[in-house]
Design a protein around this motif. Sequence first.
Motif, PDB file in Angstrom:
ATOM      1  N   ALA A  84      38.768 -36.911  21.688  1.00 47.06           N
ATOM      2  CA  ALA A  84      39.204 -38.282  21.934  1.00 47.06           C
ATOM      3  C   ALA A  84      38.920 -39.169  20.719  1.00 47.06           C
ATOM      4  O   ALA A  84      39.743 -40.019  20.351  1.00 47.06           O
ATOM      5  N   ASP A 129      42.885 -34.453  28.430  1.00 43.51           N
ATOM      6  CA  ASP A 129      42.230 -34.689  27.157  1.00 43.51           C
ATOM      7  C   ASP A 129      43.120 -34.331  25.981  1.00 43.51           C
ATOM      8  O   ASP A 129      42.899 -34.789  24.861  1.00 43.51           O
ATOM      9  N   ARG A 144      41.002 -40.257  29.881  1.00 43.32           N
ATOM     10  CA  ARG A 144      40.028 -39.181  29.711  1.00 43.32           C
ATOM     11  C   ARG A 144      38.725 -39.459  30.446  1.00 43.32           C
ATOM     12  O   ARG A 144      37.960 -38.527  30.729  1.00 43.32           O
ATOM     13  N   ALA A 190      33.994 -39.950  26.636  1.00 41.63           N
ATOM     14  CA  ALA A 190      35.027 -39.491  25.710  1.00 41.63           C
ATOM     15  C   ALA A 190      34.580 -38.222  24.994  1.00 41.63           C
ATOM     16  O   ALA A 190      33.427 -38.084  24.589  1.00 41.63           O
ATOM     17  N   SER A 191      35.495 -37.305  24.815  1.00 35.74           N
ATOM     18  CA  SER A 191      35.219 -36.059  24.104  1.00 35.74           C
ATOM     19  C   SER A 191      35.337 -36.283  22.598  1.00 35.74           C
ATOM     20  O   SER A 191      35.914 -37.282  22.149  1.00 35.74           O
ATOM     21  N   GLU A 194      41.272 -32.014  33.825  1.00 33.27           N
ATOM     22  CA  GLU A 194      40.662 -32.832  32.776  1.00 33.27           C
ATOM     23  C   GLU A 194      40.958 -32.280  31.387  1.00 33.27           C
ATOM     24  O   GLU A 194      41.186 -33.030  30.439  1.00 33.27           O
TER      25      GLU A 194
END
Length: 330
Positions: A254, A172, A290, A250-251, A168
């Motif tokens: 992102a 990302d 993501r 979402a980070s 992951e």
Amino acid sequence: MAAATDTQLGDFHALSREIVRSVETVIDGKREAVELALTTVLAEGHLLIEDVPGVGKTMLARALARSIDCTVNRIQFTPDLLPSDITGVSVFNQGERVFEFKPGPVFANIVIGDEINRASPKTQSALLESMEEGQVSVDGTTYPLARPFTVVATQNPVEMEGTYPLPEAQRDRFMVRISMGYPDDAAELAMLQTRELSSPLDALTPVVSLEQLTGMIAMVRGIFVSQAVEQYAVSIAQDTRRDRELRLGASPRATLHLVRAAKARAALDGREFVLPDDIDALAVPVLGHRLIAAARVAGAGSAFQSNSVADIIHRIVAATPVPLGAGDRA
């Protein structure tokens, strides 16, 4: 940063069209994929091309790289590839009695990682520092990479034999993921007629210099994004973290990538400001790889079936209020 002038935007548009036309001499009928690939490069991101074998993933990566006069290295990922085969290794110089660093193929402006999920997760992770920080650390010494720096990686679907899912953390770091899809009848027929004796890649020459590409990237950085559009992007990202059909949202990275890619799309469209439409158009390519959908949940007397991640993103975007006057300058 000062706003781009009409002349600068015109030059930018002309150069970008040259790159697209160059790549399309090799890739038939895939304008959207080509433009997304160029958007990623101009936004200083990394591109993941995911699809079944034989649809032109590597061809797109190579055509894009050949259209720009810059340093390009290609890495064929295999199960026995080692991290040092990517980053480089320190070699002892017997004559001078010192260790010398021999740079690996990651030291280039564009690095093509072919079938990245054929290598072990340990080897895949060798790119993590490079993709995020633009540097490589070997034996306690840090070496900066060339600028601009873009990784264009291809991979087969994880269900294919002999593949390893990307971690992951690495997914990302890819700004955009695209799928090629099968060509239509006309494009496949044209391929049969034109590629019997030679590859169109052989005739491809650079249409943009590294200096010109650097200037285009600088212009993208200066594209205006209103606070309303920034809030719009943040709201979409926040909603992915709260959605019950998603196990991983979402980070913050992102969100940053979404806005940066939107700036590149606006410039490619001849605008000096970002619209909510740019965010909408890029939501799936930027966020889709993501996010992780939740497992199917069965409740008492009801069942919730997880939709595809793309469907969930479309639903979230449609439900997020669009800001008014988002393209206006403060």
